[in-house]
Design an enzyme around this catalytic site. Structure first.
Site, PDB file in Angstrom:
ATOM      1  N   PHE A 298      -8.824   4.165   5.252  1.00 20.43           N
ATOM      2  CA  PHE A 298      -9.533   4.882   6.307  1.00 20.43           C
ATOM      3  C   PHE A 298     -10.531   3.936   6.967  1.00 20.43           C
ATOM      4  O   PHE A 298     -11.169   3.131   6.298  1.00 20.43           O
ATOM      5  CB  PHE A 298     -10.330   6.033   5.686  1.00 20.43           C
ATOM      6  CG  PHE A 298      -9.714   7.384   5.821  1.00 20.43           C
ATOM      7  CD1 PHE A 298      -8.359   7.532   6.021  1.00 20.43           C
ATOM      8  CD2 PHE A 298     -10.496   8.526   5.747  1.00 20.43           C
ATOM      9  CE1 PHE A 298      -7.804   8.790   6.140  1.00 20.43           C
ATOM     10  CE2 PHE A 298      -9.950   9.791   5.857  1.00 20.43           C
ATOM     11  CZ  PHE A 298      -8.593   9.922   6.062  1.00 20.43           C
TER      12      PHE A 298
ATOM     13  N   GLU B   8       2.409  -0.867   8.130  1.00 21.69           N
ATOM     14  CA  GLU B   8       2.435  -1.888   7.075  1.00 21.69           C
ATOM     15  C   GLU B   8       3.715  -2.719   7.169  1.00 21.69           C
ATOM     16  O   GLU B   8       3.692  -3.935   6.957  1.00 21.69           O
ATOM     17  CB  GLU B   8       2.322  -1.231   5.700  1.00 21.69           C
ATOM     18  CG  GLU B   8       2.194  -2.271   4.587  1.00 21.69           C
ATOM     19  CD  GLU B   8       1.784  -1.673   3.254  1.00 21.69           C
ATOM     20  OE1 GLU B   8       1.882  -0.445   3.084  1.00 21.69           O
ATOM     21  OE2 GLU B   8       1.369  -2.456   2.379  1.00 21.69           O
TER      22      GLU B   8
ATOM     23  N   HIS C 271      -1.439   8.452  -4.834  1.00 13.39           N
ATOM     24  CA  HIS C 271      -2.442   7.612  -4.194  1.00 13.39           C
ATOM     25  C   HIS C 271      -3.771   7.788  -4.918  1.00 13.39           C
ATOM     26  O   HIS C 271      -4.390   8.850  -4.859  1.00 13.39           O
ATOM     27  CB  HIS C 271      -2.578   8.022  -2.726  1.00 13.39           C
ATOM     28  CG  HIS C 271      -3.346   7.044  -1.883  1.00 13.39           C
ATOM     29  ND1 HIS C 271      -4.248   6.152  -2.413  1.00 13.39           N
ATOM     30  CD2 HIS C 271      -3.331   6.816  -0.532  1.00 13.39           C
ATOM     31  CE1 HIS C 271      -4.767   5.426  -1.433  1.00 13.39           C
ATOM     32  NE2 HIS C 271      -4.218   5.798  -0.288  1.00 13.39           N
TER      33      HIS C 271
ATOM     34  N   HIS D 137       0.863  -1.192   0.000  1.00 15.07           N
ATOM     35  CA  HIS D 137       0.000   0.000   0.000  1.00 15.07           C
ATOM     36  C   HIS D 137       0.894   1.235   0.000  1.00 15.07           C
ATOM     37  O   HIS D 137       0.644   2.167  -0.754  1.00 15.07           O
ATOM     38  CB  HIS D 137      -0.913  -0.025   1.232  1.00 15.07           C
ATOM     39  CG  HIS D 137      -1.952   1.025   1.229  1.00 15.07           C
ATOM     40  ND1 HIS D 137      -2.921   1.114   0.251  1.00 15.07           N
ATOM     41  CD2 HIS D 137      -2.192   2.057   2.080  1.00 15.07           C
ATOM     42  CE1 HIS D 137      -3.708   2.158   0.501  1.00 15.07           C
ATOM     43  NE2 HIS D 137      -3.284   2.745   1.603  1.00 15.07           N
TER      44      HIS D 137
END
Lengths: 413, 422
Positions: B403, B317, B343, B306
């Site tokens: 989120f 992560e 992103h 990610h």
């Protein structure tokens, strides 16, 4: 390592609902019996509405959810998030599951919403567009994502399994329940919260009205939705939340839970003739998809004792719904067609709750707004009076834009 | 077994037969792959909207002037995100050599988005608010494009005349990966013969202002996992995959590009914007995807992470990867496509899935710019500066963290390198 049994049955053991009628299923059931639309005047003070436009909506009046969400937690939530958490805890209570034991890594959340957290999104956009980019408040941003209610629910319950939010307009609530039921059935999770949440703001109401989507007064005709009626001109916008607790039937029975319904066949299809914001006329493929699904149901279409229709009073949407139902049933007479959106407005929670009420044998009154049959439609909604307690009901959700979802709920003896 | 466990529905192997991409590196797969290999970031100055009032002024935007001409006739009721989605889906369908006319009712669309047509909604609302303050007339409602989140997926279905299920996932930055996961399951279950899966999002003022308000946007192009990382960079675009049962693909003489062998999702249930500091939920999703693929962690050859470039995300992560891959983590090649395209939010998981498959096909992991110092806390083998040749690469992992703590993980496998019946 425990892996679920493929194709275990999924059942509903808890229902939590907060909507225009109040908290819980009882006030909604009473409104359905009364057969009168639950409406409130929308605040038009901001001047966003057009002249002569819609004035009414099915709004949540009882907005205090402190019984279910502590104020210290609620202050970090948008209204839809509060509704979702409250409805989930209400559903847990009915399911007889202690809230402290409800979460964990094998509990998933499958929620649908069309407009998400409307008020916070509007506030954030007003800050950005009117006050300047740097005026944006972080709190509004984190709560304006579509998955905020599902995430807040997960945090509140400690649900660490999949957290899925679907946004597929009117078909979303049925797709979300189907998705949750599938996850339980396939052993991905032991328990799922599935349902829907919507929030209606004056701005959203004004936009829907400017789009020509809402019912409005026309001369002597009062403003009200008229599903399947010749004079229908739009829907009644609504808001609220309904959450279901889903679990494996064997697990529910093992813990002595009361089973509200079994989740049967579910299906989905798309009508590519639909425009971005309206319904199309591609009834043939939709009917074929529904018919194919009903063939998988015990006794086929004849085994469906009631239809809880997603018809809401729109010109093209109701026409498409009627044509799909008639084509799917063919020579077989349609069972009673219940139309809860005539009473509680356009939000998916009304459909889900009404489906369970129908299975419980709750009485349904006449469908408000229906007086003049439309030959183009050819379906008359339930006129009130006694209904046989159905063993199986079909819930329908045809969405503007083209998506369609169906869900069969079965009574469990 | 954790909730991320995928369950036992693995009856049918799922093949990827087509890919499509619209990214800040260009329209189409060719531009994407060339750009990824180059290791040069597309993040820079942009003009999608007025950002003069912000403290940051960079993003990765798609060059609209290069939009294929055949799409230009359709923008009236399509948002930019819709147009990206349609372009990517068309490219994927063409590569898969599917005759959609012959399988309309057996084809489903599974798309993810975070904001759908928000860019167009902002323009409409700005005009409406201006009119309400006595300056000008209210805009025509018809100017609202397909403003809701179901827009991109619906647009794809409408454009291709699809008659099967259409489902939109809006789980913030995990939307695209979750949509692909749902599509994999639908193909396995036999619900559809063809799934068009992916995601699409456009830049918009709401997300740009929102992430800036969170002080999560770097003033320079993002530097995932690097010691001097200071936030994310926003981007836009779409990724699309065609998924089919492997047996059907082989029967029709088509060439599988890869197999979609694992998918799983989980939730941190921790905080709305911060990941669990130990990457607990992300690790659950990764484990679940590996279990779904029936792979041991040691069999994963590289990770498309990610990797947003925010201090908290990358640290969490990394913890998740170390938790799952253990002692092997420092040797496990890791890249982040976001370093090159920004992103893409709801589309990120989809475009990164496309990038992962391209890497597998070419047996080469695309690099990130070699910009900045290493972070001693990041014990991963970052692919920096130039592509990393992995001549025996067979299995790759792609992760998405969102989120609200929503996590998703996907595993892809080169076709022919494993028993296809698994």
């Amino acid at each position: 390592m425990e892996i679920g049994t493929l194709d275990a049955e999924t059942v509903i053991t808890g229902l939590g609902t907060i909507g225009p009628c109040g908290h819980g299923r009882e006030p909604l059931a009473a409104a359905l019996v009364a057969g009168k639309a639950v409406v409130a005047e929308v605040n038009r003070g901001a001047g966003l509405h057009r002249e002569g436009g819609a004035r009414l909506a099915a709004l949540v009046g009882e907005r205090d959810v402190s019984r279910w969400v502590a104020p210290a937690d609620a202050r970090r939530m948008s209204f839809p998030s509060k509704l979702a958490v409250a409805a989930a805890r209400m559903a847990l209570a009915e399911a007889g599951i202690d809230v402290t034991e409800a979460g964990g890594p094998r509990t998933g959340v499958y929620l649908s919403t069309t407009f998400g957290t409307s008020l916070f999104t509007e506030r954030l956009l007003r800050q950005i567009l009117l006050e300047g980019a740097e005026a944006a408040q972080p709190f509004y941003f984190s709560e304006c994502v579509a998955n905020a209610p599902a995430a807040q629910l997960a945090i509140a319950i400690g649900a660490r399994g999949p957290n899925v939010t679907l946004t597929q307009r009117e078909s979303g609530p049925l797709l979300a329940v189907a998705r949750g039921a599938q996850a339980v059935r396939e052993g991905c999770v032991d328990r799922a919260f599935a349902g829907t949440v919507e929030e209606l703001t004056p701005l959203l109401h004004a936009l829907l009205d400017r789009f020509g989507a809402l019912a409005r007064a026309d001369g002597a005709l009062a403003e009200m939705p008229r599903p399947f009626d010749r004079r229908r001109d739009g829907f009644l916008a609504g808001e609220g939340a309904t959450l279901l607790v889903l679990e494996r039937e064997d697990a529910a029975r093992a813990r002595g839970a009361r089973v509200l319904a079994r989740v049967g066949w579910s299906g989905a299809a798309f009508d590519a003739t639909a425009s971005v914001s309206d319904w199309g006329d591609g009834q043939a493929p939709l009917a074929a998809a529904l018919r194919a699904g009903l063939d998988l149901v015990p006794d086929g279409a004849a085994g469906v004792a009631a239809i809880v229709s997603g018809a809401s009073g729109t010109r093209r949407g109701d026409r498409l719904e009627a044509r799909v139902l008639r084509a799917a049933w063919g020579e077989i007479p349609l069972p009673p067609v219940l139309v809860p959106k005539a009473v509680v407005g356009e939000y998916g929670g009304g459909i889900l709750t009404s489906g369970l009420l129908a299975l419980e044998g709750a009485p349904f009154g006449p469908t408000p707004g229906f007086a003049e049959p439309d030959p183009e439609v050819g379906v008359a909604p339930h006129a009130g009076g006694a209904l046989q307690i159905p063993s199986r009901v079909l819930l329908t959700g045809l969405a503007s834009g083209g998506a369609a979802g169906w869900l069969v709920l079965e009574r469990v003896s | 077994m954790p909730g991320a466990d995928p369950g036992p529905v693995r009856a049918r192997a799922v093949a990827v037969t087509g890919l499509g991409a619209v990214s800040p590196l260009g329209w189409g797969l060719g531009s994407l792959w060339d750009g990824l290999r180059s290791g040069r970031t597309a993040i820079g100055r942009f003009d999608r909207f007025d950002h003069s009032g912000h403290r940051t002024h960079i993003a990765a935007q798609v060059d609209l002037a290069a939009e294929p001409a055949r799409l230009r006739g359709k923008p009236l009721r399509l948002s930019l995100a819709d147009r990206f989605a349609v372009a990517a889906a068309r490219e994927a369908v063409a590569q898969a050599t599917i005759d959609v006319d012959r399988c309309r009712e057996r084809t489903g669309v599974y798309f993810g988005t975070s904001t759908g047509g928000m860019l167009e909604t902002e323009a409409y609302l700005e005009a409406l608010f201006t009119a309400m303050s006595g300056r000008g007339r209210p805009p025509a409602a018809s100017l609202l494009a397909s403003q809701q989140n179901n827009g991109p997926g619906d647009a794809v279905a409408r454009d291709l005349g699809i008659g099967g299920p259409v489902q939109t996932v809006s789980a913030a930055c995990a939307s695209g990966a979750m949509a692909i996961g749902d599509a994999v399951r639908a193909v396995r279950r036999g619900e559809v013969d063809v799934a068009i899966a992916g995601g699409s999002d456009s830049l918009c003022r709401l997300t740009y202002a929102g992430f800036n308000a969170l002080r999560a946007v770097d003033e320079r192009p993002c530097r995932p996992f690097r010691g001097n990382r200071a936030g994310l960079s926003l981007g836009e675009g779409a990724g699309a995959l065609i998924l089919e049962p492997l047996g059907r693909v082989l029967a029709r003489g088509a060439r599988p590009l890869a197999l979609a062998t694992g998918e799983a999702a989980s939730c941190d249930a921790h905080h709305m914007t911060s990941p669990h500091p130990e990457g607990f939920g992300a690790a659950e999703a990764i484990r679940g995807a590996l279990a779904d693929a029936r792979l041991d962690p040691s069999e994963i050859d590289f990770v498309n992470a990610h990797g947003t470039g925010t201090p908290l995300n990358d640290a969490a992560e990394c913890m998740a990867l170390v938790t799952v891959f253990g002692d092997r983590a420092p040797d496990l090649p890791v890249t982040s496509t976001k370093a090159l395209v920004g992103h893409l939010l709801g589309s990120a998981g989809a475009l990164e899935a496309v990038a992962t498959i391209l890497c597998l096909l070419n047996r080469e992991v695309h690099p990130m710019p070699d910009d900045g110092a290493s972070d001693p806390g990041i014990r991963l083998r970052l692919v920096l500066g130039r592509p990393l040749r992995l001549a025996r690469a067979r299995h790759a992992l792609s992760t998405s963290l969102a989120f609200g703590g929503a996590n998703a993980a996907l595993v892809f496998t080169r076709h022919g390198d494993r028993n296809p019946g698994r």
